[in-house]
Enzyme design. Structure first.
Site, PDB file in Angstrom:
ATOM      1  N   ASP A 157       0.821  -1.226   0.000  1.00 62.17           N
ATOM      2  CA  ASP A 157       0.000   0.000   0.000  1.00 62.17           C
ATOM      3  C   ASP A 157       0.851   1.271   0.000  1.00 62.17           C
ATOM      4  O   ASP A 157       0.513   2.237  -0.680  1.00 62.17           O
ATOM      5  CB  ASP A 157      -0.884   0.043   1.258  1.00 62.17           C
ATOM      6  CG  ASP A 157      -1.939  -1.043   1.247  1.00 62.17           C
ATOM      7  OD1 ASP A 157      -2.165  -1.634   0.178  1.00 62.17           O
ATOM      8  OD2 ASP A 157      -2.523  -1.306   2.321  1.00 62.17           O
TER       9      ASP A 157
HETATM   10  P1  NAP Z   1       0.759  -3.934   3.091  1.00 63.62           P
HETATM   11  O1  NAP Z   1       0.142  -2.986   2.140  1.00 63.62           O
HETATM   12  O2  NAP Z   1      -0.113  -4.523   4.124  1.00 63.62           O
HETATM   13  O3  NAP Z   1       1.408  -5.075   2.220  1.00 63.62           O
HETATM   14  C1  NAP Z   1       2.236  -6.029   2.781  1.00 63.62           C
HETATM   15  C2  NAP Z   1       2.561  -7.011   1.688  1.00 63.62           C
HETATM   16  O4  NAP Z   1       3.501  -7.913   2.231  1.00 63.62           O
HETATM   17  C3  NAP Z   1       1.384  -7.825   1.228  1.00 63.62           C
HETATM   18  O5  NAP Z   1       0.878  -7.345   0.000  1.00 63.62           O
HETATM   19  C4  NAP Z   1       1.911  -9.255   1.117  1.00 63.62           C
HETATM   20  O6  NAP Z   1       1.804  -9.707  -0.225  1.00 63.62           O
HETATM   21  C5  NAP Z   1       3.382  -9.116   1.497  1.00 63.62           C
HETATM   22  N1  NAP Z   1       3.836 -10.202   2.329  1.00 63.62           N
HETATM   23  C6  NAP Z   1       3.241 -10.758   3.402  1.00 63.62           C
HETATM   24  N2  NAP Z   1       3.974 -11.762   3.879  1.00 63.62           N
HETATM   25  C7  NAP Z   1       5.066 -11.846   3.102  1.00 63.62           C
HETATM   26  C8  NAP Z   1       6.208 -12.698   3.093  1.00 63.62           C
HETATM   27  N3  NAP Z   1       6.357 -13.668   3.999  1.00 63.62           N
HETATM   28  N4  NAP Z   1       7.132 -12.490   2.144  1.00 63.62           N
HETATM   29  C9  NAP Z   1       6.989 -11.524   1.229  1.00 63.62           C
HETATM   30  N5  NAP Z   1       5.936 -10.689   1.184  1.00 63.62           N
HETATM   31  C10 NAP Z   1       4.991 -10.856   2.119  1.00 63.62           C
HETATM   32  O7  NAP Z   1       2.047  -3.319   3.840  1.00 63.62           O
HETATM   33  P2  NAP Z   1       2.702  -1.881   3.778  1.00 63.62           P
HETATM   34  O8  NAP Z   1       2.938  -1.467   2.368  1.00 63.62           O
HETATM   35  O9  NAP Z   1       3.838  -1.927   4.728  1.00 63.62           O
HETATM   36  O10 NAP Z   1       1.575  -0.941   4.322  1.00 63.62           O
HETATM   37  C11 NAP Z   1       1.141  -1.019   5.649  1.00 63.62           C
HETATM   38  C12 NAP Z   1      -0.360  -1.008   5.663  1.00 63.62           C
HETATM   39  O11 NAP Z   1      -0.786  -1.151   7.038  1.00 63.62           O
HETATM   40  C13 NAP Z   1      -0.926   0.296   5.146  1.00 63.62           C
HETATM   41  O12 NAP Z   1      -2.121   0.073   4.440  1.00 63.62           O
HETATM   42  C14 NAP Z   1      -1.193   1.051   6.417  1.00 63.62           C
HETATM   43  O13 NAP Z   1      -2.234   1.981   6.268  1.00 63.62           O
HETATM   44  C15 NAP Z   1      -1.582  -0.067   7.366  1.00 63.62           C
HETATM   45  N6  NAP Z   1      -1.364   0.371   8.750  1.00 63.62           N
HETATM   46  C16 NAP Z   1      -0.128   0.437   9.296  1.00 63.62           C
HETATM   47  C17 NAP Z   1       0.035   0.978  10.568  1.00 63.62           C
HETATM   48  C18 NAP Z   1       1.389   1.115  11.260  1.00 63.62           C
HETATM   49  O14 NAP Z   1       1.482   1.743  12.323  1.00 63.62           O
HETATM   50  N7  NAP Z   1       2.437   0.559  10.768  1.00 63.62           N
HETATM   51  C19 NAP Z   1      -1.075   1.398  11.259  1.00 63.62           C
HETATM   52  C20 NAP Z   1      -2.305   1.252  10.691  1.00 63.62           C
HETATM   53  C21 NAP Z   1      -2.438   0.743   9.420  1.00 63.62           C
HETATM   54  P3  NAP Z   1       1.708 -11.281  -0.551  1.00 63.62           P
HETATM   55  O15 NAP Z   1       0.579 -11.800   0.237  1.00 63.62           O
HETATM   56  O16 NAP Z   1       1.495 -11.331  -2.027  1.00 63.62           O
HETATM   57  O17 NAP Z   1       3.021 -11.871  -0.168  1.00 63.62           O
END
Ligand code: NAP
Length: 600
Positions: free
Chosen positions: A528
């Site tokens: 994301d």
């Molecule tokens: P993300 O959009 O959730 O994407 C994470 C990606 O990691 C997934 O598409 C998944 O794809 C991949 N993944 C999962 N396990 C894996 C593995 N073992 N090996 C390789 N890839 C793997 O993560 P992000 O880009 O870091 O964004 C964070 C999201 O969390 C945002 O939408 C944000 O709004 C939300 N969020 C974060 C927080 C915070 O404090 N950090 C708070 C609230 C919300 P596959 O399944 O295809 O592998």
């Protein structure tokens, strides 16, 4: 004439402003240590718990006080230890090569000393048979006069401790001051004139030190979010139990002011306890991570909140309504569960920060109830810190706090995501050997870690690969999005754990201008936070969220297992960009293969 309550309110407000001023200067790099530090400092509820456990208020109060001492000391010991563990990981490139000047005192030794000193003093005071003038001196002079000044000094040390977190360079020294402040407050409280027995205090403290110490020293960095949620729940439980004990002891015969403070303490403490337990269970994977929703959920929750608020108002008018009081506490426990059930696991970081803030408010209410100024100050600091962090997280996701709390985001967006996924193009997949060839001609690489890296625990693989690239003269930088990972600043801690110098970690605003010059953007389990739709597509649920501008790099390599969407459930336009190549597989395994291909 200024009343105690007015003074308390002034202190609460001023501490909040000061907290805002100090905490807003803490860089995102140190947001995770900030959370565990405020957690440890909020363990000052220990001072209230010590009195309840040690005074002769009756068996029920002693039991509740004992549990509260155990919970609070778990937070103090565990919180300071894990904060120190994290801060020790943050090193600059120069620090890694040059012999680093060691910090003179190991906080572990300091905490061990604290345990010894407290137990020793308590035992001497109880059994050594002081002469009458000595007992008189301790009770009437030390306990009333000196304690006040101990508390003032402690408050100053806590604020200086948080101020130290404005730079990784001074953070450990700052935390040392905060630890010293805690030691002073706790030792001072042991001489409180109402404490007549130390037996349960010592037992509670020893159990808390063992549990907190084990958690602080042993828990893996990937589990820090769960630990943080768990310690919020313990702190809140301590506040709630002290409130119940005070209500029971006075049979509800309390002034309106005290009843108001006590009511807030038990309600906020109760809902934070169960809410944080739920958050910890979701983060640990013990409960399903997706939002659990049902029809009329928000209306039901708000009605329940209204009933709790109504009960509190009634109790302020008629404080002796015991049954209503215990019913209100029970409803607060239930409300905490219901509040967190509809929130998805990926939103837990915002919830943890918010519950951190609630925990602070419960602490401050306890301070108002006992008219203990140090608790009002630390409660206000903790409250401000949690509130500030949750607002920062919401801003970084371009969402309102209301949307996070009541939007059941993960669920709704997943349904929409199915539709968005129809707009597809061609996706290029690549194998590790081909990536190795690309790296041969690269001069600069930006690594973009995301939630998937944390899940795969691939931070060490990332670090090894980066070292190899740097040995070949390639410039390596890391791009850190504020919400990447599982809690505010979590990605920084994971990378620091893998010995990556913090001067290579760039926050989003600083790294974005570098992307157009980067030969390769290597995206490791992020999704994301790299989606260009957030910038280009007004219809995307992500539209408006600030992103890492990975698509501006000369070429992009994405490590993930499939084309599945991330948390927001939205298809990522990036994967159809002709410059983008997908290295499918678990991030840790892919990095190992890539490392081997580069070596050979
Ligand atoms: P993300 O959009 O959730 O994407 C994470 C990606 O990691 C997934 O598409 C998944 O794809 C991949 N993944 C999962 N396990 C894996 C593995 N073992 N090996 C390789 N890839 C793997 O993560 P992000 O880009 O870091 O964004 C964070 C999201 O969390 C945002 O939408 C944000 O709004 C939300 N969020 C974060 C927080 C915070 O404090 N950090 C708070 C609230 C919300 P596959 O399944 O295809 O592998």
């Amino acid at each position: 004439m200024t009343t105690e309550l007015e003074i308390g309110l002034y202190i609460f407000m001023l501490a909040g402003f000061l907290g805002y001023h100090v905490i807003s200067r803490v860089p995102p790099l140190l947001h995770t240590p900030l959370m565990s530090a405020t957690n440890a400092i909020a363990g000052i509820s220990l001072v209230g718990s010590l009195i309840v456990a040690g005074a002769d208020y009756g068996p029920l109060s002693t039991v509740l006080g004992f549990i509260a001492v155990t919970c609070s000391s778990t937070n103090v010991v565990g919180g300071f230890l894990i904060t120190d563990r994290m801060l020790r990981m943050f090193k600059k490139r120069d620090d890694q090569t040059a012999q680093r000047r060691r910090f003179p005192i190991d906080p572990k030794i300091l905490l061990a000393l604290a345990v010894l000193v407290i137990s020793f003093l308590a035992l001497i005071y109880r059994y050594a048979g002081f002469s009458k003038p000595a007992v008189h001196f301790i009770h009437d002079v030390l306990s009333t006069q000196a304690l006040k000044y101990f508390y003032i000094l402690s408050a100053a040390f806590f604020i200086l401790g948080l101020k130290g977190l404005s730079s990784p360079k001074y953070a450990r020294r700052g935390m040392f001051l905060a630890e010293f402040g805690m030691l002073m407050a706790v030792v001072g409280t042991l001489f409180h004139h109402e404490i007549v027995s130390y037996q349960w205090i010592i037992i509670g403290f020893v159990i808390g030190a063992i549990v907190g110490g084990t958690m602080g020293l042993r828990i893996p960095m990937t589990a820090v979010p769960q630990r943080t949620a768990l310690s919020h729940s313990l702190g809140a439980l301590a506040a709630c139990l002290v409130g119940i004990s005070e209500y029971f002891r006075h049979h509800g015969e309390l002034s309106k002011v005290v009843m108001t403070a006590l009511g807030f303490e038990v309600v906020i403490g109760g809902l934070t306890f169960t809410g944080s337990l739920m958050a910890a269970a979701k983060l640990q994977g013990l409960l399903p991570g997706h939002p659990i929703t049902y029809k009329g959920q928000n209306v039901f929750n708000l009605s329940l909140l209204a009933v709790i608020a109504g009960s509190l108002i009634y109790l302020v008018i008629v404080p002796t309504s015991g049954t209503l009081f215990y019913l209100m506490v029970g409803l607060a426990f239930v409300f905490g569960l219901l509040l967190v059930i509809p929130i998805g696991a990926a939103d837990m970081p915002v919830v943890i920060a918010l519950l951190n803030s609630y925990g602070g408010l419960a602490d401050a209410s306890m301070g108002f109830m006992l008219m203990n100024k140090i608790q009002i100050i630390t409660g206000s600091l903790d409250g401000t810190s949690g509130f500030l962090l949750s607002l920062l997280m919401c801003r970084a996701m371009n969402r309102s706090a209301i949307n996070v709390l009541f939007g059941a985001f993960g669920k709704i967006k997943k349904e929409e995501g199915g539709l968005a996924a129809e707009a597809k193009g061609n996706v290029r997949s690549i194998v590790p050997e081909e990536v190795a060839v690309l790296f041969d001609s690269a001069r600069s690489v930006i690594i973009v870690p995301g939630y998937g890296m944390a899940v795969a625990q691939a931070q060490h693989g990332v670090s090894e690969l980066a070292k190899l690239l740097m040995k070949r003269g390639i410039d390596v930088k890391y791009a850190i999005h504020p919400v990447a990972g599982r809690m505010p600043g979590h990605m920084n801690v994971l990378l620091a754990e893998a010995n990556i110098p913090y001067d290579q970690l760039y926050p989003m605003e600083q790294i974005n201008p570098y992307f157009p010059e980067a030969d390769i953007a290597l995206v490791v389990g992020a999704n994301d936070v790299t989606n260009p739709a957030a910038r280009n597509n007004k219809n995307s649920p992500l539209y408006g969220m600030p992103i890492l501008e990975v698509d501006r790099a000369k070429s992009i390599i994405v490590l993930k297992r499939s084309l599945r969407p991330g948390f927001a459930g939205v298809d990522n336009e990036l994967y159809y960009d002709p410059k983008c190549m997908m290295l499918f597989g678990d991030a840790k395994e892919s990095l190992n293969k890539l490392f081997a291909a580069l070596k050979s």
